[in-house]
Enzyme design. Structure first.
Site, mmCIF file in Angstrom:
data_model
loop_
_atom_site.group_PDB
_atom_site.id
_atom_site.type_symbol
_atom_site.label_atom_id
_atom_site.label_comp_id
_atom_site.label_asym_id
_atom_site.label_seq_id
_atom_site.Cartn_x
_atom_site.Cartn_y
_atom_site.Cartn_z
ATOM 1 N N GLU A 2 9.701 1.098 11.061
ATOM 2 C CA GLU A 2 10.503 1.946 10.831
ATOM 3 C C GLU A 2 10.436 3.389 10.345
ATOM 4 O O GLU A 2 8.877 3.606 9.873
ATOM 5 C CB GLU A 2 10.900 2.437 9.048
ATOM 6 C CG GLU A 2 11.683 0.506 8.626
ATOM 7 C CD GLU A 2 13.142 1.004 9.410
ATOM 8 O OE1 GLU A 2 13.541 1.600 10.296
ATOM 9 O OE2 GLU A 2 13.820 -0.290 8.983
ATOM 10 N N GLU A 14 10.343 16.004 15.431
ATOM 11 C CA GLU A 14 10.923 15.550 13.894
ATOM 12 C C GLU A 14 9.841 16.395 12.914
ATOM 13 O O GLU A 14 8.549 16.863 12.797
ATOM 14 C CB GLU A 14 10.512 14.029 13.482
ATOM 15 C CG GLU A 14 10.938 14.295 12.117
ATOM 16 C CD GLU A 14 10.803 12.728 11.511
ATOM 17 O OE1 GLU A 14 8.828 12.392 11.790
ATOM 18 O OE2 GLU A 14 10.843 11.755 10.911
ATOM 19 N N LYS A 55 0.914 -1.273 0.010
ATOM 20 C CA LYS A 55 0.142 -0.381 0.477
ATOM 21 C C LYS A 55 0.756 1.191 0.000
ATOM 22 O O LYS A 55 1.504 1.750 0.920
ATOM 23 C CB LYS A 55 -0.714 0.349 0.774
ATOM 24 C CG LYS A 55 -2.220 1.795 0.909
ATOM 25 C CD LYS A 55 -3.165 1.734 2.281
ATOM 26 C CE LYS A 55 -1.647 3.090 2.757
ATOM 27 N NZ LYS A 55 -1.155 3.941 2.110
ATOM 28 N N CYS A 115 13.767 10.361 7.533
ATOM 29 C CA CYS A 115 13.589 10.481 8.736
ATOM 30 C C CYS A 115 14.784 9.730 8.969
ATOM 31 O O CYS A 115 15.009 10.155 10.279
ATOM 32 C CB CYS A 115 13.229 8.753 8.513
ATOM 33 S SG CYS A 115 14.275 7.920 7.242
HETATM 34 P P1 NAP Z 1 2.562 8.403 7.803
HETATM 35 O O1 NAP Z 1 1.306 9.387 8.215
HETATM 36 O O2 NAP Z 1 2.596 7.121 9.497
HETATM 37 O O3 NAP Z 1 1.629 7.129 6.837
HETATM 38 C C1 NAP Z 1 2.327 6.123 6.028
HETATM 39 C C2 NAP Z 1 1.431 4.965 5.793
HETATM 40 O O4 NAP Z 1 0.738 4.516 6.838
HETATM 41 C C3 NAP Z 1 1.111 5.385 4.742
HETATM 42 O O5 NAP Z 1 1.091 4.987 3.587
HETATM 43 C C4 NAP Z 1 -0.914 6.169 5.291
HETATM 44 O O6 NAP Z 1 -1.402 5.713 4.366
HETATM 45 C C5 NAP Z 1 -0.224 5.164 6.244
HETATM 46 N N1 NAP Z 1 -1.582 4.684 7.496
HETATM 47 C C6 NAP Z 1 -1.696 5.736 7.733
HETATM 48 N N2 NAP Z 1 -2.669 5.920 8.919
HETATM 49 C C7 NAP Z 1 -2.940 4.408 8.899
HETATM 50 C C8 NAP Z 1 -3.677 3.576 9.159
HETATM 51 N N3 NAP Z 1 -4.727 3.954 10.637
HETATM 52 N N4 NAP Z 1 -3.361 2.078 9.247
HETATM 53 C C9 NAP Z 1 -2.551 1.777 8.027
HETATM 54 N N5 NAP Z 1 -1.874 2.766 7.447
HETATM 55 C C10 NAP Z 1 -1.883 3.745 7.887
HETATM 56 O O7 NAP Z 1 3.676 9.039 7.868
HETATM 57 P P2 NAP Z 1 3.747 9.327 6.277
HETATM 58 O O8 NAP Z 1 3.140 11.377 6.595
HETATM 59 O O9 NAP Z 1 3.607 9.347 5.037
HETATM 60 O O10 NAP Z 1 5.679 9.936 6.464
HETATM 61 C C11 NAP Z 1 6.184 10.653 7.389
HETATM 62 C C12 NAP Z 1 6.628 9.990 8.169
HETATM 63 O O11 NAP Z 1 7.402 8.609 7.621
HETATM 64 C C13 NAP Z 1 8.042 10.405 9.625
HETATM 65 O O12 NAP Z 1 7.605 10.218 10.873
HETATM 66 C C14 NAP Z 1 9.072 9.648 8.790
HETATM 67 O O13 NAP Z 1 10.357 10.371 9.926
HETATM 68 C C15 NAP Z 1 9.108 8.437 8.616
HETATM 69 N N6 NAP Z 1 9.550 6.983 8.022
HETATM 70 C C16 NAP Z 1 10.711 6.881 8.174
HETATM 71 C C17 NAP Z 1 11.441 6.066 7.643
HETATM 72 C C18 NAP Z 1 12.497 5.177 8.259
HETATM 73 O O14 NAP Z 1 13.183 3.633 8.047
HETATM 74 N N7 NAP Z 1 12.285 5.155 9.746
HETATM 75 C C19 NAP Z 1 11.504 6.421 6.867
HETATM 76 C C20 NAP Z 1 11.261 7.339 5.714
HETATM 77 C C21 NAP Z 1 9.801 7.741 6.685
HETATM 78 P P3 NAP Z 1 -2.083 7.487 3.627
HETATM 79 O O15 NAP Z 1 -0.835 7.599 3.603
HETATM 80 O O16 NAP Z 1 -2.150 6.708 2.419
HETATM 81 O O17 NAP Z 1 -3.097 7.688 4.161
#
Ligand code: NAP
Ligand code: MG
Length: 415
Positions: free
Chosen positions: A190, A317, A115, A224
């Site tokens: 992650e 962050e 997804k 991240c």
């Molecule tokens: P996010 O809002 O947590 O979303 C990540 C994914 O989860 C998206 O595909 C989102 O879908 C989905 N999602 C949202 N609510 C969900 C639920 N209730 N159940 C299942 N899936 C759900 O994160 P983001 O804003 O896209 O990305 C930024 C974050 O990712 C930052 O905090 C960053 O640090 C972190 N990150 C971490 C790493 C690492 O390797 N540690 C790498 C890259 C990014 P939708 O967006 O389609 O709603």
């Protein structure tokens, strides 16, 4: 099935890698349109998918179990696939992050439902087409775009999914972890980071200052691993800021499709507003870069200093091109400040003192450290966070066992 198809599975993964390689420029251009990544970064990202597929294509024929000496018979172990793996990816690095879950999951004999983030589905959909072109049977690698709380949540809750690989925010990650508990579902997380860039007085300051913007502003800080918390030893604090200013103001922000541009726009208007919220009127902006006019969710590379280490901008962050610069006194103070966060993803240490570099690397609570460099990601070395930055490791030689269950078999040989 973990056994007989090993050679075929390896061949299919290599063909998938070849298909990605042949489509590299198209994938890269799609990511520029999809996510506003610079064309240089997007080419690296598509190349990373190819490399990750090739690396894990070496897994199937090498996924050997053990034969363990026991009395009265033979004992052997198998690495069985888990079944269906759900990969939930964020918008910041749509291609690489998807492949870090998809490639080892397929290599170990699982099927995958990916997804992508709602904002960035295009390259994931193209990867699914390329997998089919490469001969991977329909239904083995499925891409299912949609909203997180709908499609993502369904993968988390569905009893037919045996494992979730989630990359995203710590907030959503915690909810997924709690929801996975209902089915004791396997999980890799992650999550976010607030990563320290520690500059000691004896460091090559010119080099450290020149590298700091790239370490923090790459992908417009939507990384991240962004080294956004710069900690500088007090006696060189002023000198470091003097050196940092030209490196920041000359950071090339512009049309991401243009060759040589270092930073494009942010992902969305809402995200730009969230980033800007960390720099309210009267914030201590030491200096900042420029942004182009015209369409795009632009935010300039921004340096906040002096900043109290407890302030929001220094602890949360931001996920945008904003860094804080905070002075420290000695090694112990640097370690204390670096660890004063619930995150633990990555950190950099700049010093010419090898002993100091090793001591601080061991003492900083993070999964990925670099000395005199900001590099974090190589597909053949482990990647992941400690504390609230995650659970488990991706990439490198050990990631495959996170996609298998070890089965132990005893066969009696005595009458
Ligand atoms: P996010 O809002 O947590 O979303 C990540 C994914 O989860 C998206 O595909 C989102 O879908 C989905 N999602 C949202 N609510 C969900 C639920 N209730 N159940 C299942 N899936 C759900 O994160 P983001 O804003 O896209 O990305 C930024 C974050 O990712 C930052 O905090 C960053 O640090 C972190 N990150 C971490 C790493 C690492 O390797 N540690 C790498 C890259 C990014 P939708 O967006 O389609 O709603
Ligand atoms: Mg989100």
């Amino acid at each position: 099935m973990a056994g007989g198809g090993a050679g075929d599975r390896a061949r299919l993964l290599r063909r998938f890698a070849d298909a990605v390689d042949a489509d590299l420029e198209n994938l890269a251009r799609l990511e520029v349109a999809n996510a506003g990544h610079t064309i240089g970064n997007a080419r690296w990202e598509a190349g990373n998918v190819r490399d990750v597929l090739n690396y894990y294509a070496a897994t199937p024929e090498r996924l050997a179990g053990a034969q363990i000496p026991v009395a009265g018979g033979v004992d052997i172990t198998f690495h069985e696939p888990i079944g269906v793996v759900g990969v939930i990816a964020p918008w910041n690095f749509p291609m690489p992050i998807a492949s870090w879950g998809v490639a080892p999951a397929l290599a170990t004999g699982n099927t995958v439902v990916l997804k992508p983030a709602e904002l960035t589905p295009l390259t994931a959909l193209r990867l699914a087409e390329l997998a089919l072109d490469a001969g991977i049977p329909e239904g083995v690698f499925t891409v299912l775009p949609g909203a997180g709380p709908v499609v993502g949540q369904r993968l988390v809750d569905h009893p037919g999914v045996g494992k979730i690989v989630f990359t995203g925010s710590t907030r959503v990650g915690k909810k997924i972890m709690a929801d996975c508990a209902a089915g004791v579902k396997r999980l890799t997380l992650e999550l976010g980071g607030k990563n320290a860039n520690i500059v000691f007085a004896d460091a090559d300051l010119e080099k450290a200052a020149a590298a700091a913007p790239g370490g923090a502003f790459d992908n417009a800080g939507q990384d991240c691993c962004s080294r956004s918390r710069v900690l500088v030893q007090r006696e060189v604090y002023d000198r470091f800021l003097e050196l940092l200013e030209p490196a920041v103001t000359s950071f090339r922000v512009g049309d991401p499709a243009e060759e040589g541009v270092q930073m494009g726009p942010l992902i969305s208007a809402a995200h730009r507003d969230a980033v800007a919220g960390y720099v309210p009127d009267g914030a201590p902006v030491a200096f900042r870069g420029e942004t182009p006019d015209g369409p795009g969710f632009w935010y300039p590379p921004t340096v906040l200093a002096p900043v109290d280490p407890g302030e929001r901008a220094a602890t949360e962050e931001i996920f945008g091109p904003v860094i804080t610069v905070v002075p420290f006194t000695d090694e112990a103070d640097a370690i204390r400040l670096a660890n004063d966060t619930s995150y633990g993803l990555s950190a950099s240490i700049w010093t010419r003192d090898l002993g100091c570099a090793l001591r601080v690397s061991r003492a900083v609570e993070a999964g990925n450290l670099s000395v005199n460099s900001h590099s974090s990601v190589r597909y053949w070395t482990p990647f992941g966070g400690v504390k609230q930055s995650g659970l488990g490791r991706e990439l490198g030689p050990d990631a495959v066992t996170a996609f298998t269950e070890t089965k132990n078999l005893f066969i009696a040989t005595e009458d």
